[in-house]
Scaffold this motif. Sequence first.
Motif, PDB file in Angstrom:
ATOM      1  N   ILE A  45     -33.249  -9.252 -81.174  1.00  0.00           N
ATOM      2  CA  ILE A  45     -32.389 -10.027 -82.075  1.00  0.00           C
ATOM      3  C   ILE A  45     -30.961  -9.501 -82.015  1.00  0.00           C
ATOM      4  O   ILE A  45     -29.998 -10.260 -81.836  1.00  0.00           O
ATOM      5  CB  ILE A  45     -32.931  -9.985 -83.513  1.00  0.00           C
ATOM      6  N   ILE A  46     -30.822  -8.194 -82.167  1.00  0.00           N
ATOM      7  CA  ILE A  46     -29.499  -7.563 -82.110  1.00  0.00           C
ATOM      8  C   ILE A  46     -28.864  -7.808 -80.750  1.00  0.00           C
ATOM      9  O   ILE A  46     -27.678  -8.150 -80.645  1.00  0.00           O
ATOM     10  CB  ILE A  46     -29.625  -6.053 -82.403  1.00  0.00           C
ATOM     11  N   GLN A  47     -29.660  -7.665 -79.707  1.00  0.00           N
ATOM     12  CA  GLN A  47     -29.160  -7.838 -78.347  1.00  0.00           C
ATOM     13  C   GLN A  47     -28.560  -9.220 -78.135  1.00  0.00           C
ATOM     14  O   GLN A  47     -27.427  -9.360 -77.651  1.00  0.00           O
ATOM     15  CB  GLN A  47     -30.303  -7.598 -77.367  1.00  0.00           C
ATOM     16  N   TYR A  48     -29.285 -10.253 -78.506  1.00  0.00           N
ATOM     17  CA  TYR A  48     -28.836 -11.608 -78.202  1.00  0.00           C
ATOM     18  C   TYR A  48     -27.818 -12.135 -79.201  1.00  0.00           C
ATOM     19  O   TYR A  48     -26.974 -12.963 -78.830  1.00  0.00           O
ATOM     20  CB  TYR A  48     -30.038 -12.545 -78.064  1.00  0.00           C
ATOM     21  N   LEU A  49     -27.854 -11.683 -80.443  1.00  0.00           N
ATOM     22  CA  LEU A  49     -26.802 -12.102 -81.366  1.00  0.00           C
ATOM     23  C   LEU A  49     -25.475 -11.476 -80.977  1.00  0.00           C
ATOM     24  O   LEU A  49     -24.428 -12.128 -81.032  1.00  0.00           O
ATOM     25  CB  LEU A  49     -27.172 -11.722 -82.805  1.00  0.00           C
ATOM     26  N   ALA A  50     -25.505 -10.217 -80.565  1.00  0.00           N
ATOM     27  CA  ALA A  50     -24.276  -9.576 -80.101  1.00  0.00           C
ATOM     28  C   ALA A  50     -23.755 -10.271 -78.847  1.00  0.00           C
ATOM     29  O   ALA A  50     -22.555 -10.535 -78.724  1.00  0.00           O
ATOM     30  CB  ALA A  50     -24.530  -8.098 -79.830  1.00  0.00           C
ATOM     31  N   ALA A  51     -24.654 -10.590 -77.921  1.00  0.00           N
ATOM     32  CA  ALA A  51     -24.236 -11.238 -76.684  1.00  0.00           C
ATOM     33  C   ALA A  51     -23.671 -12.632 -76.932  1.00  0.00           C
ATOM     34  O   ALA A  51     -22.792 -13.088 -76.194  1.00  0.00           O
ATOM     35  CB  ALA A  51     -25.416 -11.320 -75.722  1.00  0.00           C
ATOM     36  N   MET A 204     -36.447 -15.757 -82.821  1.00  0.00           N
ATOM     37  CA  MET A 204     -35.769 -15.565 -84.106  1.00  0.00           C
ATOM     38  C   MET A 204     -34.258 -15.619 -83.926  1.00  0.00           C
ATOM     39  O   MET A 204     -33.541 -16.234 -84.724  1.00  0.00           O
ATOM     40  CB  MET A 204     -36.201 -14.240 -84.728  1.00  0.00           C
ATOM     41  N   ALA A 205     -33.762 -14.971 -82.874  1.00  0.00           N
ATOM     42  CA  ALA A 205     -32.319 -15.002 -82.607  1.00  0.00           C
ATOM     43  C   ALA A 205     -31.842 -16.431 -82.356  1.00  0.00           C
ATOM     44  O   ALA A 205     -30.754 -16.829 -82.802  1.00  0.00           O
ATOM     45  CB  ALA A 205     -31.995 -14.115 -81.404  1.00  0.00           C
ATOM     46  N   LEU A 206     -32.658 -17.217 -81.660  1.00  0.00           N
ATOM     47  CA  LEU A 206     -32.304 -18.616 -81.408  1.00  0.00           C
ATOM     48  C   LEU A 206     -32.212 -19.400 -82.711  1.00  0.00           C
ATOM     49  O   LEU A 206     -31.288 -20.217 -82.895  1.00  0.00           O
ATOM     50  CB  LEU A 206     -33.335 -19.242 -80.473  1.00  0.00           C
ATOM     51  N   GLN A 207     -33.136 -19.148 -83.630  1.00  0.00           N
ATOM     52  CA  GLN A 207     -33.081 -19.822 -84.929  1.00  0.00           C
ATOM     53  C   GLN A 207     -31.808 -19.433 -85.690  1.00  0.00           C
ATOM     54  O   GLN A 207     -31.189 -20.262 -86.345  1.00  0.00           O
ATOM     55  CB  GLN A 207     -34.321 -19.490 -85.756  1.00  0.00           C
ATOM     56  N   VAL A 208     -31.442 -18.163 -85.603  1.00  0.00           N
ATOM     57  CA  VAL A 208     -30.209 -17.721 -86.257  1.00  0.00           C
ATOM     58  C   VAL A 208     -29.011 -18.476 -85.701  1.00  0.00           C
ATOM     59  O   VAL A 208     -28.150 -18.968 -86.453  1.00  0.00           O
ATOM     60  CB  VAL A 208     -30.006 -16.198 -86.077  1.00  0.00           C
ATOM     61  N   LEU A 209     -28.922 -18.596 -84.384  1.00  0.00           N
ATOM     62  CA  LEU A 209     -27.790 -19.288 -83.775  1.00  0.00           C
ATOM     63  C   LEU A 209     -27.780 -20.767 -84.133  1.00  0.00           C
ATOM     64  O   LEU A 209     -26.716 -21.352 -84.370  1.00  0.00           O
ATOM     65  CB  LEU A 209     -27.819 -19.097 -82.263  1.00  0.00           C
ATOM     66  N   LYS A 210     -28.952 -21.383 -84.206  1.00  0.00           N
ATOM     67  CA  LYS A 210     -29.016 -22.782 -84.616  1.00  0.00           C
ATOM     68  C   LYS A 210     -28.531 -22.944 -86.056  1.00  0.00           C
ATOM     69  O   LYS A 210     -27.801 -23.897 -86.372  1.00  0.00           O
ATOM     70  CB  LYS A 210     -30.440 -23.311 -84.462  1.00  0.00           C
ATOM     71  N   LEU A 211     -28.917 -22.018 -86.928  1.00  0.00           N
ATOM     72  CA  LEU A 211     -28.431 -22.058 -88.306  1.00  0.00           C
ATOM     73  C   LEU A 211     -26.912 -21.908 -88.345  1.00  0.00           C
ATOM     74  O   LEU A 211     -26.224 -22.604 -89.091  1.00  0.00           O
ATOM     75  CB  LEU A 211     -29.087 -20.954 -89.140  1.00  0.00           C
ATOM     76  N   ALA A 212     -26.407 -20.975 -87.550  1.00  0.00           N
ATOM     77  CA  ALA A 212     -24.966 -20.731 -87.532  1.00  0.00           C
ATOM     78  C   ALA A 212     -24.191 -21.968 -87.072  1.00  0.00           C
ATOM     79  O   ALA A 212     -23.159 -22.322 -87.647  1.00  0.00           O
ATOM     80  CB  ALA A 212     -24.653 -19.539 -86.628  1.00  0.00           C
ATOM     81  N   ILE A 213     -24.700 -22.620 -86.044  1.00  0.00           N
ATOM     82  CA  ILE A 213     -24.015 -23.794 -85.488  1.00  0.00           C
ATOM     83  C   ILE A 213     -24.178 -25.020 -86.386  1.00  0.00           C
ATOM     84  O   ILE A 213     -23.320 -25.892 -86.439  1.00  0.00           O
ATOM     85  CB  ILE A 213     -24.559 -24.100 -84.077  1.00  0.00           C
ATOM     86  N   GLY A 214     -25.304 -25.067 -87.105  1.00  0.00           N
ATOM     87  CA  GLY A 214     -25.607 -26.231 -87.921  1.00  0.00           C
ATOM     88  C   GLY A 214     -26.535 -27.206 -87.224  1.00  0.00           C
ATOM     89  O   GLY A 214     -26.589 -28.383 -87.595  1.00  0.00           O
ATOM     90  N   LEU A 215     -27.270 -26.726 -86.238  1.00  0.00           N
ATOM     91  CA  LEU A 215     -28.246 -27.566 -85.544  1.00  0.00           C
ATOM     92  C   LEU A 215     -29.515 -27.686 -86.381  1.00  0.00           C
ATOM     93  O   LEU A 215     -29.786 -26.843 -87.234  1.00  0.00           O
ATOM     94  CB  LEU A 215     -28.566 -26.968 -84.173  1.00  0.00           C
TER      95      LEU A 215
END
Length: 237
Positions: A45-51, A204-215
């Motif tokens: 999670i940390i790896q891909y959110l940072a990236a 989980m990281a993908l879900q975080v990014l989708k939430l951030a973008i608003g997808l």
Amino acid sequence: MAIEQDNFQRYSRQIFMEEVGVEGQRKIMSTKVLVVGAGGLGSPIIQYLAAAGIGKLGIVDHDVVELHNLNRQVIHQEQDVGKPKVHSAARFVEAIHANLQYEVYSTRLEEELADSIFPLYDIIVDATDNFDTRYLINDSSVKWNKPLVYGSIQSFEGQLTVFNYQGSKNLRDLFPRSTDDSNLPTCDSLGVLGPLAGMIGNMMALQVLKLAIGLPVESNKLTLIDSLHWNFITVDY
């Protein structure tokens, strides 16, 4: 607003996606995410959110790196054994992006700390393996009205969902607190293959990014993965 050339080049493969674009990348870069746990799930999670260029990354973990962590906790190395996990996590984040904002909390999450830091973040991520902490994270997310990305793993099995998002249910709706959950199995008792932590953590990281973008993110659905028999199912709750 345009994105700086360096950031455009760094994140171009995300920006080129129709669902993301420049506006979506700007949203990622303005989102603050708190990850509780820098172990098997927390590592990818940390790896891909940072990236991905998340705006600010908070990391809470009180533990130190142990040798048996290294089969799945990929942001830590042999040289980190015996040292706080948040220190090697911070070094990993800096190595990916020297200018990325982050904050580490080398302590166990307690209610007082949760009340002081949860309001500072937009999305909370539960990457822990302790039932007391899981319910504290859930209750604090509900209290401060923060979406919670939840996951767990053991042996060949994993699960994930998003709680408390746009009025959706929370952990206590799915798993009412048992009077005694101290004997429930964990990774320490059943073990886990390292790639499973990567699978669930990356989802989980993908879900975080989708939430951030608003997808779109489905509510009140639990994804269950049996990697031994390669079964993936989603159930309503």
